[in-house]
Design an enzyme around this catalytic site. Structure first.
Site, PDB file in Angstrom:
ATOM      1  N   ASP A 157       0.872  -1.180  -0.017  1.00 13.12           N
ATOM      2  CA  ASP A 157      -0.014  -0.268   0.166  1.00 13.12           C
ATOM      3  C   ASP A 157       0.745   1.147  -0.004  1.00 13.12           C
ATOM      4  OD1 ASP A 157      -2.548   1.308  -0.040  1.00 13.12           O
ATOM      5  OD2 ASP A 157      -3.287   0.246   1.547  1.00 13.12           O
ATOM      6  N   GLU A 190      -0.754   1.858  -5.183  1.00 12.91           N
ATOM      7  CA  GLU A 190      -0.678   3.305  -4.939  1.00 12.91           C
ATOM      8  C   GLU A 190      -1.965   4.101  -5.474  1.00 12.91           C
ATOM      9  OE1 GLU A 190       0.832   5.749  -7.749  1.00 12.91           O
ATOM     10  OE2 GLU A 190      -0.633   3.972  -8.367  1.00 12.91           O
ATOM     11  N   TRP A 191      -2.913   3.272  -5.932  1.00 12.33           N
ATOM     12  CA  TRP A 191      -4.357   3.893  -6.209  1.00 12.33           C
ATOM     13  C   TRP A 191      -4.251   4.614  -7.443  1.00 12.33           C
ATOM     14  CZ3 TRP A 191      -2.896   7.029  -1.363  1.00 12.33           C
ATOM     15  CH2 TRP A 191      -2.560   6.026  -0.101  1.00 12.33           C
ATOM     16  N   GLY A 192      -3.168   4.417  -8.285  1.00 12.04           N
ATOM     17  CA  GLY A 192      -3.063   5.025  -9.771  1.00 12.04           C
ATOM     18  C   GLY A 192      -2.590   6.447  -9.622  1.00 12.04           C
ATOM     19  N   ASP A 193      -2.392   6.863  -8.558  1.00 12.71           N
ATOM     20  CA  ASP A 193      -1.944   8.373  -8.239  1.00 12.71           C
ATOM     21  C   ASP A 193      -0.637   8.945  -9.248  1.00 12.71           C
ATOM     22  OD1 ASP A 193      -4.123   8.745  -6.592  1.00 12.71           O
ATOM     23  OD2 ASP A 193      -3.043   8.986  -4.832  1.00 12.71           O
ATOM     24  N   ASN A 194       0.124   8.053  -9.385  1.00  9.92           N
ATOM     25  CA  ASN A 194       1.425   8.021 -10.144  1.00  9.92           C
ATOM     26  C   ASN A 194       1.646   7.600 -11.276  1.00  9.92           C
ATOM     27  OD1 ASN A 194       2.990   9.475  -7.749  1.00  9.92           O
ATOM     28  ND2 ASN A 194       1.913   7.911  -6.926  1.00  9.92           N
ATOM     29  N   ASP A 212     -10.076   3.274  -3.672  1.00  9.97           N
ATOM     30  CA  ASP A 212     -10.627   2.182  -3.042  1.00  9.97           C
ATOM     31  C   ASP A 212     -12.138   2.154  -3.844  1.00  9.97           C
ATOM     32  OD1 ASP A 212      -8.535   1.746  -1.838  1.00  9.97           O
ATOM     33  OD2 ASP A 212      -9.381   2.079   0.277  1.00  9.97           O
TER      34      ASP A 212
END
Length: 415
Positions: A157, A190-194, A212
């Site tokens: 995570d 990493e939630w697609g942020d990067n 999420d």
């Protein structure tokens, strides 16, 4: 040694390190031949949150082995956040002894004896999202510990990561897993942020593309500083990502919410669209106490086969009309999967005139001209519903439901 020689050797070493660390693929040494089709399994977070313990994991493994899910292809039993104790005097991570009194190695042995695999969770930051010890600064030590326990899958995570660069942090854990010596899936979260789809293929087997998921078909749950997303919202976030997916490296739109409170039709549509996306099929419900209807969705072999097709091609949206989307997914042997998704809040009378359509997949260069080619179709949710593309499809699709078909070549039109 003369001082100029020491300086020269130092400069050479620094230069070499710089070249290695900045060479594309320098850290691209993940275990190959893992997740050649999207991983299938279960994760504790969506239904149980922090309420995890040894008893739950054993009972879940038992259920998966006995209820047909293992036979359908599910193999990973994944413990999410909150299994952690503190680190010992040498920095080794410990399990919470009250929750997991037998230890993680014994639990892995228990799961393995049932023909399944055990997954675990950590975080690239100082702490996990629930405030447990993270792996920052302990990556190699933790990976060796997981390997000694017999862990098969690591969800990693991105909480409490101030000052870290995502690509570098995941490079470190990827390298640590390889050096630990045990083949282990790395699930990059990493939630697609990067934009992980641009750099994560050499490092892990799957990467989250969104924040999420939430057990709602079409909604946003605003937490204040971040949001959880419904099925439709997450589906919409997959645009332009299909070119990055394939055997051993998958876009991950998050774990499934089937069986967690949506309607039967919504669950069926959710499962169907994850299969069309070639997404990891990670169940998130209580496998010990699920309805026959939920099990029938999660264990539908025909829909699972679409997800697990060996070509590993992610499906694409072909058209949208009156709130109904039509998606196509190329399969092996010249076959195709088709899903007609009703996003409306009401039932829709739907018609699809095959002979008026010509489908082209820009990614694979495969195409269908239904005016020259004939396909037989099979409804993947109703085995009694069959037909050919000689005739229109005419049906009613319920609100938030899906019509999912498999097309099999049947020859050419005779002129």
């Amino acid at each position: 040694m003369p001082i100029f020689t020491r300086i020269s050797r130092c400069a050479w070493l620094i230069s070499s390190i710089f070249i290695i660390s900045n060479t594309p693929g320098a850290w691209a040494d993940k275990f190959e031949q893992l997740a050649m089709t999207p991983p299938m399994g279960w994760n504790s977070w969506n239904h149980f949150g922090c309420n995890v313990d040894e008893k739950l994991i054993k009972a879940t493994a038992d259920a998966m082995a006995k209820n047909g899910m293992k036979a359908a292809g599910y193999e990973y039993v994944n413990i999410d956040d909150c299994w952690h104790g503190e680190r010992d005097a040498n920095g080794n991570i410990q399990v919470d002894a009250e929750r997991f009194p037998s230890g993680m190695k014994a639990l892995a042995d228990y799961v393995h004896k049932r023909g399944l695999k055990l997954g675990i969770y950590s975080d690239a930051g100082w702490t996990t999202c629930a405030g447990k010890p993270g792996s920052r600064g302990y990556e190699f030590q933790d990976a060796k510990t997981y390997a000694s326990w017999g862990i098969d899958y690591l969800k990693y995570d991105w909480c409490a990561t101030d000052g870290l660069k995502a690509e570098g942090a995941y490079q470190t854990m990827s390298k640590a897993i390889v050096e630990a010596g045990r083949p282990m899936i790395l699930s990059i979260c990493e939630w697609g942020d990067n934009d992980p789809w641009k750099w994560a293929e050499p490092l892990g087997q799957l990467w989250r593309t969104t924040g999420d998921i939430y057990a709602c078909f079409d909604c946003e749950y605003d937490h204040g500083t971040w949001s959880s997303w419904g099925v439709i919202q997450i589906l919409d976030m997959q645009d332009e990502l299909r070119k990055y997916a394939g055997p051993g490296h998958w876009n991950d739109p998050d774990m499934m919410e089937v069986g967690n409170g949506m309607t039967f039709e919504e669950d069926r549509a959710h499962f169907s669209m994850w299969a069309m996306l070639a997404a990891p099929l990670i169940a998130g419900n209580d496998l010990r106490n699920m309805s026959k209807e939920t099990l029938s969705i999660l264990s539908n072999d025909d829909v699972i086969a679409v997800d697990q097709d060996a070509l590993g091609i992610q499906g694409f949206k072909y058209s949208e009309k009156d709130g109904v989307e039509t998606w196509f997914k190329p399969l092996e042997n010249g076959e195709w999967a088709v899903a007609m998704l009703n996003r409306n809040n009401h039932d829709v009378k739907f018609k699809f005139a095959w002979r008026h359509e010509k489908v082209t997949d820009d990614l694979t260069k495969r195409s269908i001209d239904f005016n020259t080619e004939i396909f037989n179709w099979q409804d993947l949710w109703d085995n009694n519903n069959t037909g050919t593309t000689k005739e229109f499809v005419k049906t009613t699709i319920k609100r938030h439901d899906v019509l999912m078909l498999k097309l099999t070549p049947a020859g050419e039109w005779k002129r």
